[in-house]
Design an enzyme around this catalytic site. Structure first.
Site, mmCIF file in Angstrom:
data_model
loop_
_atom_site.group_PDB
_atom_site.id
_atom_site.type_symbol
_atom_site.label_atom_id
_atom_site.label_comp_id
_atom_site.label_asym_id
_atom_site.label_seq_id
_atom_site.Cartn_x
_atom_site.Cartn_y
_atom_site.Cartn_z
ATOM 1 N N HIS A 176 40.861 34.916 55.018
ATOM 2 C CA HIS A 176 42.394 34.860 54.667
ATOM 3 C C HIS A 176 43.152 35.720 55.843
ATOM 4 O O HIS A 176 42.479 36.695 56.413
ATOM 5 C CB HIS A 176 42.619 35.927 53.437
ATOM 6 N N CYS A 196 42.212 42.030 47.831
ATOM 7 C CA CYS A 196 41.910 41.067 46.988
ATOM 8 C C CYS A 196 42.018 41.423 45.354
ATOM 9 O O CYS A 196 42.127 40.379 44.557
ATOM 10 C CB CYS A 196 40.751 40.506 47.298
HETATM 11 C C1 CIR Z 1 36.722 33.632 47.512
HETATM 12 O O1 CIR Z 1 35.913 33.173 48.507
HETATM 13 O O2 CIR Z 1 37.523 33.094 47.410
HETATM 14 C C2 CIR Z 1 36.208 35.175 47.016
HETATM 15 N N1 CIR Z 1 34.820 35.074 46.914
HETATM 16 C C3 CIR Z 1 36.904 36.154 47.859
HETATM 17 C C4 CIR Z 1 38.470 36.100 47.681
HETATM 18 C C5 CIR Z 1 39.102 37.331 48.390
HETATM 19 N N2 CIR Z 1 40.346 37.294 48.482
HETATM 20 C C6 CIR Z 1 41.325 37.780 49.184
HETATM 21 O O3 CIR Z 1 40.765 37.975 50.321
HETATM 22 N N3 CIR Z 1 42.493 37.904 48.880
#
Ligand code: CIR
Length: 256
Positions: free
Chosen positions: A164, A251
């Site tokens: 991201h 996140c």
């Molecule tokens: C994913 O791959 O979607 C989750 N394991 C981690 C999400 C991390 N979110 C973020 O960077 N906003």
């Protein structure tokens, strides 16, 4: 300044969450819960009201609430996550967001557009959006159109390597950004003061500014020092179990 924060407790199924780094091992659920408690405490120390949502066992990655919406001062934009296993996470978030925003101020990213909140970085009234494996061109087009309807602006930042946008760049107010790897040289971020994140501490590019304090992941001394030298008070939170799922401090919450 932020008044509200929404978090969601991690679920037991988090051990099956998406990861690009299986070599780090599976998260320890009990430890993840303790780290989540510490995260909530740190947020409260920043003077925000924290709404703690219960765990949702149907979605292993659902503690990463940031990806489900972008909450701005003028509107709420419900995302349409590009990760198939995460797409329906938004359904249980909509009624929660409706407690804070009236119907006319809520907009939705719709298929074939995809967008995840982790790809959106707010800098005042401007929103940088990463074009990633999770956020596509159509999602960005819809997102910018919605922002403009509510008197805000947005621009696209293509990503090369990271999951991201905020995996590698985070705004900590006062015209200052934490930048790692591919973001160090990007023209988009030329006007900002930059705190360069050393490669061995790249994970710590994902810090969050909350009402003049910066929450930093524990275990990244160079980054902590640099942020303190830039004049910020820091709060440390260990996020080792979330790192195993490519997740970080931003996140784990929606701040607005
Ligand atoms: C994913 O791959 O979607 C989750 N394991 C981690 C999400 C991390 N979110 C973020 O960077 N906003």
């Amino acid at each position: 300044m932020f008044k509200n924060v929404i978090v969601k407790r991690p679920c037991k199924a988090m051990t099956e969450g998406i990861t690009s780094a299986p070599e780090l091992g599976k998260p320890d659920y009990e430890l993840a819960l303790k780290q989540h408690d510490t995260y909530i405490e740190a947020l409260k120390q920043c003077g925000v009201e924290v709404l703690v949502l219960p765990a949702d066992e149907g979605f292993p990655d659902s503690c990463f609430v940031e990806d489900t919406a972008v909450l701005t001062r003028n509107c709420a934009i419900i995302s349409n996550p590009g990760a198939a296993s995460r797409n329906k996470e938004v359904e249980s978030m909509i009624p929660v967001i409706k407690k804070f925003y009236t119907e006319e101020k809520i907009a939705y990213i719709q298929s074939p557009g995809t967008l995840e909140g982790g790809d959106v970085m707010m800098v005042g009234d401007h929103f940088y959006v990463g074009r990633s494996a999770r956020t596509n061109e159509e999602g960005i087009r819809q997102f910018i159109e919605i922002l403009e309807r509510f008197g805000l602006t947005g621009s696209e930042v293509p990503l090369e390597k990271v999951l991201h946008l905020k995996t590698g760049v985070n705004y900590i107010e006062n015209n200052t950004m934490l930048v790692a790897g591919e973001f160090v040289e990007k023209d988009d971020f030329k006007p900002f003061k930059k705190i360069l994140i050393p490669e061995e501490e790249a994970y710590a590019a994902n810090c969050i500014w909350v009402n003049d304090k910066v929450i930093v992941p524990e275990g990244y001394p160079e980054v902590t020092k640099a942020i303190e030298e830039a004049g910020y008070e820091t709060l440390l939170v260990d996020t080792s179990e979330y790192r195993k799922l490519d997740g970080g401090l931003s996140c784990l919450s929606l701040r607005f």
